[in-house]
Every structure is written in C-alpha cells, then in structure tokens.
Design a protein around this motif. Sequence first.
Motif, PDB file in Angstrom:
ATOM      1  N   SER A  53       0.810  -1.222   0.000  1.00  0.00           N
ATOM      2  CA  SER A  53       0.000   0.000   0.000  1.00  0.00           C
ATOM      3  C   SER A  53       0.840   1.268   0.000  1.00  0.00           C
ATOM      4  CB  SER A  53      -0.961   0.003   1.195  1.00  0.00           C
ATOM      5  OG  SER A  53      -0.235  -0.109   2.408  1.00  0.00           O
ATOM      6  N   ASP A  54       2.001   1.268   0.659  1.00  0.00           N
ATOM      7  CA  ASP A  54       2.824   2.479   0.722  1.00  0.00           C
ATOM      8  C   ASP A  54       3.337   2.910  -0.651  1.00  0.00           C
ATOM      9  OD1 ASP A  54       2.460   2.677   3.419  1.00  0.00           O
ATOM     10  OD2 ASP A  54       4.395   1.814   3.978  1.00  0.00           O
ATOM     11  N   PHE A  55       3.399   1.979  -1.596  1.00  0.00           N
ATOM     12  CA  PHE A  55       3.900   2.312  -2.931  1.00  0.00           C
ATOM     13  C   PHE A  55       2.816   2.935  -3.821  1.00  0.00           C
ATOM     14  CE2 PHE A  55       6.640  -1.071  -1.361  1.00  0.00           C
ATOM     15  CZ  PHE A  55       7.904  -0.583  -1.653  1.00  0.00           C
ATOM     16  N   GLU A  56       1.547   2.857  -3.353  1.00  0.00           N
ATOM     17  CA  GLU A  56       0.410   3.348  -4.140  1.00  0.00           C
ATOM     18  C   GLU A  56       0.468   2.809  -5.569  1.00  0.00           C
ATOM     19  OE1 GLU A  56       0.253   7.573  -3.860  1.00  0.00           O
ATOM     20  OE2 GLU A  56      -0.140   7.564  -1.697  1.00  0.00           O
ATOM     21  N   PRO A  57       0.570   1.488  -5.710  1.00  0.00           N
ATOM     22  CA  PRO A  57       0.746   0.915  -7.055  1.00  0.00           C
ATOM     23  C   PRO A  57      -0.573   0.731  -7.789  1.00  0.00           C
ATOM     24  CG  PRO A  57       0.679  -0.839  -5.443  1.00  0.00           C
ATOM     25  CD  PRO A  57       0.516   0.451  -4.667  1.00  0.00           C
ATOM     26  N   THR A  58      -0.471   0.516  -9.088  1.00  0.00           N
ATOM     27  CA  THR A  58      -1.579  -0.076  -9.825  1.00  0.00           C
ATOM     28  C   THR A  58      -1.639  -1.544  -9.418  1.00  0.00           C
ATOM     29  OG1 THR A  58      -1.278   1.406 -11.701  1.00  0.00           O
ATOM     30  CG2 THR A  58      -2.453  -0.672 -12.115  1.00  0.00           C
ATOM     31  N   VAL A  59      -2.821  -2.024  -9.067  1.00  0.00           N
ATOM     32  CA  VAL A  59      -2.951  -3.398  -8.584  1.00  0.00           C
ATOM     33  C   VAL A  59      -3.649  -4.240  -9.644  1.00  0.00           C
ATOM     34  CG1 VAL A  59      -3.892  -4.911  -6.797  1.00  0.00           C
ATOM     35  CG2 VAL A  59      -3.038  -2.635  -6.188  1.00  0.00           C
TER      36      VAL A  59
END
Length: 708
Positions: free
Chosen positions: A69-75
């Motif tokens: 979550s800390d990376f704010e990635p596309t999932v």
Amino acid sequence: MSYLAIVDLGSNSARMVVERLNNDGTYTEIIREKEDTRIAQNMGPERVLKEVPIARTIAALKYFQSQYSDFEPTVRAITTAAVRVARNQTQFLTRVKNETGIDFEVLTGDEEAYYDYLGVITTLAIDNGIILDTGGASVELIAVIDGQNQSAISLPFGAVTLSETFNLANEVSQRDIAAACKDILSQYEVLPWLNAHRGLPVILLGGANRSLARMGRTILGKDIINQIHGFEMSVEMVEHIFENLRYMSRQEREHIAGLEISRADIIISGLLPLLNLMQLIDAPRVIFSESGVREGLIAEMMKNNDKKYYELTPDERLASLHLDQRATTLWHDNQSETNAQLIENYVSDMRIPIGILKDIVVDDKHYAVPMATEEPSVIAAANHGAKLLNKLGGLHVKSPRQTVMIGQLLFYQTADDAIAQFVSVNQQAFFECAKHAKPSIYRRNGGLLSVNARRVSPTQVSVDFLIDTKDAMGANIVNTILEAERAVFSSFEANFLGAILSNYATEQVVTVSAEVTVQQIGGQHIAEKIVALNDFAKHDIYRATTENKGIFNGISAVALATGNDWRAVEAAGHAYASRTGCYQALTTWHIVDNLLLGEISMPITVGTVGGTITALPQAKQALEVMAIQTANQLRGIMLAVGLAQNLAALKAIVDGGIQRGHMRMQYRALALQVGATVEELPNLVFKLSQEQQVDARVAQELLTEMRK
C-alpha cells in the motif's frame, strides 16, 4: 516511474510481487511474498470453496495489502483454476472485495496458458519445448515452436486435486499412483499435438516443479538451491527423485532438503503430471522457469506500453481499463471479430433489443418491420399506430425518381462568378472524371447527374455534385468522386477548403401520407385535439422538438436495425424541419369531412447494399424480414413507421396521457434493474402497477417480500 502490484491467487498458494516500472521500459522487483492459502482445499466434487481456506486467503490478502500500500501501485489481481470452477465464485469474490477492496480477475484456462507462455519466452531463450505449469487445481500445457505459442490447453487437475482424489497425501500405494497416472494420461492422449512434438524438452512452472528443482540442486551440491531459473535436469534425475519420494511417509518427506514442509502432502501428486508427460513425448530433459503468469502479465503491460492504443487487441484495451472481473467478462463475451474491423479502438459490442412492428401496409403491401431500440413502448406505439392507419388501406409513398446524393467542393476567399463560369465550361470534364473515378456505379446505371456552383456568402462558394447512388447509401461513392473532381479545380487550389458529401439530401424528399376515420381514432373531439396538438408543434420549438423526437423513435429504430446511419437520417430531418427558418413538426395532421389525414415529408438517405449493411449479419437479416428490393422501398417504410409512431403518440397525449401506456414497460425495466428474474417479472410488474408511488426502493422492497 510507477509501481505495479500483482496479486496471484492460485489453488495452492497466493503470491504477490511489487514491481517498479522504470522510465527506460525495464522493471525492478521490489517485494515478493508468498502465503500457503490452499484455497482449493476440500472443494470436492461439489466444487465449493470452504470457509477455513477462504478465511485463510483473506488474511493473506490483507497482509499483502499492508506490504504494497505504501507504494500506491496499480494493482492487478488474478486468480486461476480453483476460483474459476468454484460454484460459489461470485460470493467469494464479492466477500474478498468487501473485506479487502481487491477486485480479482478470474483468468480463463486459455489466458493462464498465454501468460505462462509470455512469462517464459521473455525470460528464457527457448525456441522449442513444451511448457508445463502444474498448479493446485489445473495444469497448463503450451507447445512452443520457433518461439511461437502453437498450441495451448488448460486441464482440470493439479497437485491438490490429484492428491485429494487419489489419496496421495500420506503413504501412497502403487495402486493409487497407477489410478492417478491413468487419469492423467487419458487427458494427455486426446491431444494430438503432444505426440506431434516428441523429443522436445519440458519447461517447468508451478510450485511442485520448483520444489523438484530445489531438491535436485541440493543433491547436486549447488550452493544456492533457490536459484532455479534456467536450471536443467535430466529425465533420469527426475525419475530418481520421484522414486525416493514415493516410498516415504509424509513425515519423512517433510524432512527432505529443498522440499517445503507445506508441500509434503502434494509433492507426489504434483510430480505425476510431469512424469507422465516426459514418458509420453520422450522428453530429453527438463528446464525450470521462475517466470510464469505474473511475469507474463508484466511483459504484456510493458509490451502494451510500447504500442499505440490503436495497435492493441480488444482484450488488451479492456485490460488497460482495469475493470472488475464481472465487467471484463461481460465485455469480452460480447466481442465480435467482424465488428472489431468496423470501428477504431474496438473493445466490445453493445447489444440493442430488436422487436417487430408486426404489420404495416405501405403502398398496398404488408410488411413486418424490425426495429432496434432500448426505449420501452416505442414498438408498442408503432404497432398501435400502424393498426389504425392500416384500416383504410394503409400508407402511401411519393418518392423521387432517383436516389440522389449531394457532394460539395467548398471554396472560400473567392468570388462566386469566377467559379460559376469555370463550372459552366467544364461540364464534360466533370462527367468524364466521375465515370473514371467510380465505374462500378455507372455499371449499375447510376453516377453523376449535374454540377452547379452555389453562392453561400460573398466570399464562399459550394460546387454541388448531384450523384445517383442507386440502392447504396452512397457516402463512399460520393466522396470518391469528389476527391477525383478536386483535380479538375487545380486552378482554384489556393481557395479550396474541402470535399465532403452533404447529409441534407434535398433531392431525396420522400412524402408518406395516410388517413383514418374520425370514429376509428376515438371520435371528433379526439381527432380535433390531435390536429391542435400537431399545430402547436408548428409554432412552438419546445413542443416541436419532442414531437420530432417521437417520430425518430420509429424512423431511427428501423435505420439502426438495417445497418443504416441513423445519425445522418436524423440530421437531415431536423434540417428539413427548420427549412422555413422556424423549427417545426415534420408531420401535418388535418381533418377533411370524416377523415383525419396525416402526412410526413423529409429528405432521407438510406441503402440496402454496401458498407456496414453488408458487413453486419443482423442488418442483412432485417432487410430479408422486410423482403424489400430497393432503397426507395426502405425510405417509404421508414417514414411510414415514423408517421404511425407520431399518430400513436399524439393520440396517447390527448386521450389519457402518455404515461398510462408507457409505465408498464417502465415497470419491467425497473424490475430488471433491481434484480428480478424473468420468472419473477410478471408478478413484480403487477405489484408495481398497484402502487401509488414507484421507484427503485419500492421495487426492491416488493421483490424482497416476494422472495420470502
């Protein structure tokens, strides 16, 4: 730079990776996590995911979230065989979404095999081989020939399901192994392409196969037993390791170096797909790959990043939208190879209901008319209006002798007299040019009819080409001729603006008329109110807009069903409604003696051949239903439907209100909106009709009460 998190929920384990997508087109792994979730555990023949594995899986997914979550990635979250076949798939995915916020995409077997292939060929130098991915509940086989995915299949067995079905978890018997091998071979042997590729190496993916590699590297004394990507092993070593395992108890297998304790109960079953495949195709060796579905997904994303959007496949464009699984599946299932060739950036088809105007009499001939529309009551109104107008012999059409389209060459910053003189003296050149540009229309006795210069403003001139397009709508014909004619005007090139057909085909004004007795319409009072309401639309733009919209409910529904350009039809109609400088109704109703007389006139350009009409099977079928031969017939029928539609609407407004007949269909749409089944529809619609106030909340409450 951005981040991508891939969550891969397999039948035996869940895995998560976070990749940093670098600006230079490469990617770097940041996090890799694995949890033994065993979602397929104890599914049994009823194929139901059980509560304990579900809870275990959701806990693992929440842990994954905390890591990425800390990376704010596309999932990108995918799941495979166990969830793919589960009868409670929808309930499981909904629960996961509610508790974790993760939207899972359920890969088909073909998709899983494709991503396996991509993952392997982008990370290993493999030209020829058979890829085997042994999962918990499925096995994917892919034949790679000259680097290409030649054949692929997903088979419905895996390490977990074989272990449970054939009692291979603890001490195993030769009888149980033989039964499992027989089942596996029965599914391999029906694949002719496997026998066609004998002698190729097997490229291995999947947890059981990775365990095999680690055990082999331990035996060989390798320093790093987890470094398995590209590691090769002889067939003899595979068989040797399996022979040792088969005579051990589960407790003994738990202490083997290189074998995870959590796989001790499924390692026997997990290696059987490989052993049977090696023997069947006489494989010389096996090659291990750590790159599979997850790496295939990344490879596809990186590849798509290099493509222009129009170069993507429909499914690649869908993937780029990051829809949930339900929406993705719905759009994918409505794709058409034919329609993908008709428009740009295609992703799916939108289905529009087609209904039938059962009988309308036009020029003494009975027609059944297909109508494509999403709006309730339109087709019912058309049928009602046609029934009224059929009583005195139906509707009658006055059509122009030829199908004439207008094409324009547009000029600016020039005086009209110079171009007018040029047009006057070059008539022969125009006709010769047109015949050379489009000889096919001349073979059908069509072609250029006239060329005239028309002043638009003191500095603007349109050179109008009138072209007979026969039974084609004619846009391509006209535009092809115009492009050729431009060369004739080379001396005016500096003043040239463009060449384009006009959708305002004033040479194709069609008139349809009909009559009905005053008694048949409901009496003198109703007939007079119909005339008055129609006259209101001659003087009030607000009323005229709605009245014409109702007319096009019918006309455009026929245009859409027959593959014609309904937008062009409507544009021409609205322009014609404004021809006097005041927008007004396209129809006129008046009373003569005991008759209510109606008439509609407008230019209308449609076709029965060419373009999308020929390409769309349903459009061809719609034309076959009407059994028409010419575009003129179709024009007349379309305006006849519009006039019938108009009569029904006017009568409904003056005789009790438009809502009375409209609401029953609205109730049906509302019932479907709140989730009523086809069987529940009649009862729910009846209950809604008894209510004073109706909205989605009321409909949902009534449906809930019905289901108790």
